[in-house]
Design a protein around this motif. Structure first.
Motif, PDB file in Angstrom:
ATOM      1  N   SER A   1       0.850  -1.276  -0.062  1.00  0.00           N
ATOM      2  CA  SER A   1       0.036  -0.255  -0.064  1.00  0.00           C
ATOM      3  C   SER A   1       1.011   1.233   0.188  1.00  0.00           C
ATOM      4  O   SER A   1       2.026   1.267   0.396  1.00  0.00           O
ATOM      5  N   PRO A   2       0.458   2.293  -0.606  1.00  0.00           N
ATOM      6  CA  PRO A   2       1.296   3.449  -0.755  1.00  0.00           C
ATOM      7  C   PRO A   2       1.113   4.170   0.784  1.00  0.00           C
ATOM      8  O   PRO A   2       0.114   4.396   1.335  1.00  0.00           O
ATOM      9  N   GLN A   3       2.260   4.975   0.955  1.00  0.00           N
ATOM     10  CA  GLN A   3       2.370   5.934   1.985  1.00  0.00           C
ATOM     11  C   GLN A   3       2.360   7.333   1.715  1.00  0.00           C
ATOM     12  O   GLN A   3       3.581   7.884   1.700  1.00  0.00           O
ATOM     13  N   PHE A   4       1.306   7.784   1.374  1.00  0.00           N
ATOM     14  CA  PHE A   4       1.331   9.084   0.876  1.00  0.00           C
ATOM     15  C   PHE A   4       1.773  10.239   1.382  1.00  0.00           C
ATOM     16  O   PHE A   4       1.324  10.128   2.940  1.00  0.00           O
ATOM     17  N   ASN A   5       2.650  11.090   1.204  1.00  0.00           N
ATOM     18  CA  ASN A   5       3.125  12.288   2.262  1.00  0.00           C
ATOM     19  C   ASN A   5       3.586  13.521   0.978  1.00  0.00           C
ATOM     20  O   ASN A   5       3.367  13.418  -0.241  1.00  0.00           O
ATOM     21  N   LYS A   6       4.431  14.445   1.532  1.00  0.00           N
ATOM     22  CA  LYS A   6       4.689  15.411   0.524  1.00  0.00           C
ATOM     23  C   LYS A   6       6.019  15.330   0.128  1.00  0.00           C
ATOM     24  O   LYS A   6       6.601  16.240  -0.222  1.00  0.00           O
ATOM     25  N   GLU A   7       6.531  14.206   0.146  1.00  0.00           N
ATOM     26  CA  GLU A   7       7.981  13.887  -0.238  1.00  0.00           C
ATOM     27  C   GLU A   7       7.912  14.037  -1.625  1.00  0.00           C
ATOM     28  O   GLU A   7       7.510  13.036  -2.508  1.00  0.00           O
ATOM     29  N   PRO A   8       8.618  14.891  -2.411  1.00  0.00           N
ATOM     30  CA  PRO A   8       8.315  15.199  -3.799  1.00  0.00           C
ATOM     31  C   PRO A   8       9.430  14.062  -4.624  1.00  0.00           C
ATOM     32  O   PRO A   8       9.098  13.830  -5.724  1.00  0.00           O
ATOM     33  N   TYR A   9      10.188  13.262  -3.949  1.00  0.00           N
ATOM     34  CA  TYR A   9      11.362  12.340  -4.642  1.00  0.00           C
ATOM     35  C   TYR A   9      10.729  11.002  -4.311  1.00  0.00           C
ATOM     36  O   TYR A   9      11.363   9.909  -4.487  1.00  0.00           O
TER      37      TYR A   9
ATOM     38  N   ALA B   1      -1.009   6.951 -14.718  1.00  0.00           N
ATOM     39  CA  ALA B   1       0.142   5.992 -14.094  1.00  0.00           C
ATOM     40  C   ALA B   1      -0.344   5.933 -12.344  1.00  0.00           C
ATOM     41  O   ALA B   1       0.310   4.960 -11.695  1.00  0.00           O
ATOM     42  N   ARG B   2      -1.302   6.668 -12.261  1.00  0.00           N
ATOM     43  CA  ARG B   2      -1.675   6.723 -10.539  1.00  0.00           C
ATOM     44  C   ARG B   2      -2.036   5.257 -10.053  1.00  0.00           C
ATOM     45  O   ARG B   2      -2.584   4.759 -10.880  1.00  0.00           O
ATOM     46  N   VAL B   3      -2.070   5.206  -8.980  1.00  0.00           N
ATOM     47  CA  VAL B   3      -2.518   4.122  -8.211  1.00  0.00           C
ATOM     48  C   VAL B   3      -4.057   4.366  -7.996  1.00  0.00           C
ATOM     49  O   VAL B   3      -4.806   5.355  -7.633  1.00  0.00           O
ATOM     50  N   THR B   4      -4.904   3.254  -8.444  1.00  0.00           N
ATOM     51  CA  THR B   4      -6.490   3.482  -8.124  1.00  0.00           C
ATOM     52  C   THR B   4      -7.094   2.394  -7.456  1.00  0.00           C
ATOM     53  O   THR B   4      -6.368   1.474  -7.135  1.00  0.00           O
ATOM     54  N   GLU B   5      -8.425   2.297  -7.109  1.00  0.00           N
ATOM     55  CA  GLU B   5      -9.039   1.170  -6.424  1.00  0.00           C
ATOM     56  C   GLU B   5      -8.797  -0.224  -6.999  1.00  0.00           C
ATOM     57  O   GLU B   5      -8.797  -1.117  -6.553  1.00  0.00           O
ATOM     58  N   SER B   6      -8.805  -0.020  -8.534  1.00  0.00           N
ATOM     59  CA  SER B   6      -8.650  -1.279  -9.284  1.00  0.00           C
ATOM     60  C   SER B   6      -7.148  -1.938  -9.411  1.00  0.00           C
ATOM     61  O   SER B   6      -6.799  -2.807  -9.986  1.00  0.00           O
ATOM     62  N   THR B   7      -6.087  -1.072  -9.042  1.00  0.00           N
ATOM     63  CA  THR B   7      -4.736  -1.375  -8.905  1.00  0.00           C
ATOM     64  C   THR B   7      -4.563  -2.733  -8.193  1.00  0.00           C
ATOM     65  O   THR B   7      -4.756  -2.999  -7.107  1.00  0.00           O
ATOM     66  N   GLN B   8      -3.630  -3.641  -8.804  1.00  0.00           N
ATOM     67  CA  GLN B   8      -3.525  -4.781  -8.211  1.00  0.00           C
ATOM     68  C   GLN B   8      -1.861  -4.858  -7.526  1.00  0.00           C
ATOM     69  O   GLN B   8      -1.708  -5.513  -6.436  1.00  0.00           O
ATOM     70  N   LYS B   9      -1.044  -4.036  -8.389  1.00  0.00           N
ATOM     71  CA  LYS B   9       0.359  -4.112  -7.794  1.00  0.00           C
ATOM     72  C   LYS B   9       0.978  -2.723  -7.774  1.00  0.00           C
ATOM     73  O   LYS B   9       0.405  -2.102  -8.834  1.00  0.00           O
ATOM     74  N   ILE B  10       1.310  -2.213  -6.541  1.00  0.00           N
ATOM     75  CA  ILE B  10       2.135  -0.942  -6.603  1.00  0.00           C
ATOM     76  C   ILE B  10       3.364  -0.751  -6.672  1.00  0.00           C
ATOM     77  O   ILE B  10       4.133  -1.577  -5.980  1.00  0.00           O
ATOM     78  N   VAL B  11       4.157  -0.011  -7.511  1.00  0.00           N
ATOM     79  CA  VAL B  11       5.439   0.202  -7.419  1.00  0.00           C
ATOM     80  C   VAL B  11       5.714   1.364  -6.540  1.00  0.00           C
ATOM     81  O   VAL B  11       5.213   2.656  -6.792  1.00  0.00           O
ATOM     82  N   GLU B  12       6.613   1.325  -5.796  1.00  0.00           N
ATOM     83  CA  GLU B  12       7.252   2.497  -5.077  1.00  0.00           C
ATOM     84  C   GLU B  12       8.445   2.908  -5.517  1.00  0.00           C
ATOM     85  O   GLU B  12       9.436   2.224  -5.519  1.00  0.00           O
TER      86      GLU B  12
END
Length: 477
Positions: free
Chosen positions: A375-383, A456-467
């Motif tokens: 799962s993504p850990q969204f924050n304000k980190e631009p990189y 390229a964004r993560v959506t509800e239908s996303t099965q695999k997430i790349v960080e």
């Protein structure tokens, strides 16, 4: 040298080339060989990697024209070594003395510029991906100590970067430089040469005390060993520690730049109120970035020039400081004005480098990693960015912008020219060519440090997430 020790060195070199994206590919790697033990050891290790990694090599040797017959014998020796191991070799002769007088440089600086210009020209001519240099851990320690004596800031105390760019003073030539031996000592390179029955050449000018680096190597470091027998290791730890600190500061500068700096036809304007509210360290590094943006060369900037500019910013409107190189810094009521009359030039393009998923890639001064997460850990980190794996597949490509690039920023229905996005996002012109793009068959997926693509964004239908994580370090050559 025991076989296990040689395998360790070979692994270290291979790992560095892999991080730089240079271990495999159809482009040759140019190897700078002086004939000394360090460059011969580098050549030997690279030659051993040829078959397994399909690595194509080309040897380059420059006679600097400073040591007469001795230099000519060095060139003949390097050519003979190249013939013995069946690697193509180019030998040329430069005129360091003429270049030094023309550009008012020291012998060491002039020799470096002439040498890198030769390597850049040859690399372009044969289509090489980069130039491999034989700088060792001992060279790194000497560089850190030299910069410490000169009062360099964090940037100088980092020493040499494992992978970096060189650009000529007239901005007409550039090349990627890689230093695979920075973690290897001079004792190890000499032992490797002995194990392979090589007889390295020894540059007699390395014994001349008129060169500061020679005095550091021959006199100062042996003297410091009386106080700390591990002085080399201590200097290397200092370099590595400060590299992390400088990388963090550089990242913060890039974050605040678009909110504080605007570009004009004659230079840069800083919002004075916001600038003065920043930590003094960020202020100083913003000015360094401004200097580099306008002049293209950070090496001639001094500590006193930064101090004088910061003082003018603090004192209020009407203060002007001449900073040399055609630059001046002026403090107005609401703005700090950095101006030049010189034409502005852009940085060299980054070399396209594959990014496996999962995996990592080094491109220029950038290190980019990709890993799968739950799962993504969204924050304000631009990189840091999170993408749907279908946007990249098994591998993406990291490269510079191209003239026909289009981009669909997150939240936007249609696409626009990438150049228009960069202008709208207030990305400084000088940063645009060195801002990495992560691309796939679908287009630009991430403008590193700025925005991901909507598709390229993560959506509800996303099965695999790349960080994705990107870090950047900048050092002096």
């Amino acid at each position: 040298m025991k076989p296990a020790a040689e395998r360790k060195l070979s692994h270290a070199v291979a790992s560095q080339l892999s991080r730089a994206g240079l271990l495999e590919g159809d482009k040759p790697l140019l190897v700078a060989v002086s004939g000394g033990p360090d460059s011969l050891a580098l050549l030997t290790l690279l030659s051993g990697l040829r078959t397994q990694n399909h690595l194509r090599l080309h040897i380059a040797h420059l006679d600097h024209g400073l040591r007469g017959p001795e230099s000519e014998e060095d060139a003949e020796y390097v050519q003979s070594v190249a013939n013995d191991i069946a690697i193509p070799c180019t030998v040329a002769k430069g005129n360091v003395d003429l270049f030094r007088k023309k550009h008012h440089l020291s012998w060491e600086a002039a020799a470096r510029e002439v040498r890198y210009a030769f390597l850049s020209s040859l690399a372009e001519g044969i289509g090489a991906s980069a130039v491999a240099l034989g700088h060792t851990a001992d060279d790194q320690a000497e560089t850190v100590l030299l910069h410490l004596m000169r009062g360099s800031g964090l940037q100088g105390l980092q020493g040499m970067l494992p992978t970096t760019f060189w650009q000529s003073k007239d901005h007409t030539q550039s090349i990627t430089l890689v230093r695979p031996l920075l973690g290897i000592t001079r004792e190890e390179t000499e032992a490797l040469c002995q194990a392979h029955k090589l007889e390295p050449r020894h540059d007699s000018s390395n014994l001349e005390d008129r060169f500061v680096r020679n005095r550091i190597r021959r006199k100062l470091i042996p003297h410091l060993k009386q106080y700390n027998p591990s002085i080399r290791e201590a200097l290397l730890r200092l370099s590595q520690s400060l590299s992390h600190d400088f990388s963090y500061i550089d990242q913060k500068v890039r974050e605040v730049w678009p909110t504080i700096v605007t570009r004009t036809s004659r230079g840069l304007r800083f919002n004075r109120k916001f600038f003065l509210a920043l930590h003094p360290s960020i202020q100083a590094h913003l000015l360094r970035s401004g200097w580099k943006e306008l002049s293209g060369d950070i090496a001639s900037l001094t500590h006193n020039q930064i101090v004088n500019a910061l003082s003018a910013a603090q004192k209020g409107a009407g203060k002007t400081v001449s900073l040399g190189s055609g630059l001046r810094f002026h403090s107005d009521y609401g703005e700090l004005i950095f101006e030049t009359t010189k034409p502005l030039t852009s940085n060299p393009h980054l070399i396209a480098t594959p990014l496996p998923v999962p995996g990592e890639a080094c491109i220029g001064a950038w290190h980019i990693t990709a890993k799968l997460v739950d799962s993504p850990q969204f924050n304000k980190e631009p990189y840091r960015a999170y993408l749907d794996i279908t946007a990249l597949g098994k591998e993406g490509l990291v490269r510079s912008r191209q003239s026909d690039d289009r981009f669909q920023p997150l939240g936007m229905e249609g696409s626009k020219r990438l150049k228009e996005f960069m202008i709208d996002a207030h990305i400084p012109r000088r940063w645009r060519d060195e801002t990495p793009l992560l691309v796939s068959e679908q287009g630009v997926a991430w403008v590193v440090g700025w925005r991901i693509a909507h598709w390229a964004r993560v959506t509800e239908s996303t099965q695999k997430i790349v960080e994705l994580n990107a870090t950047r370090a900048t050092r002096l050559l």
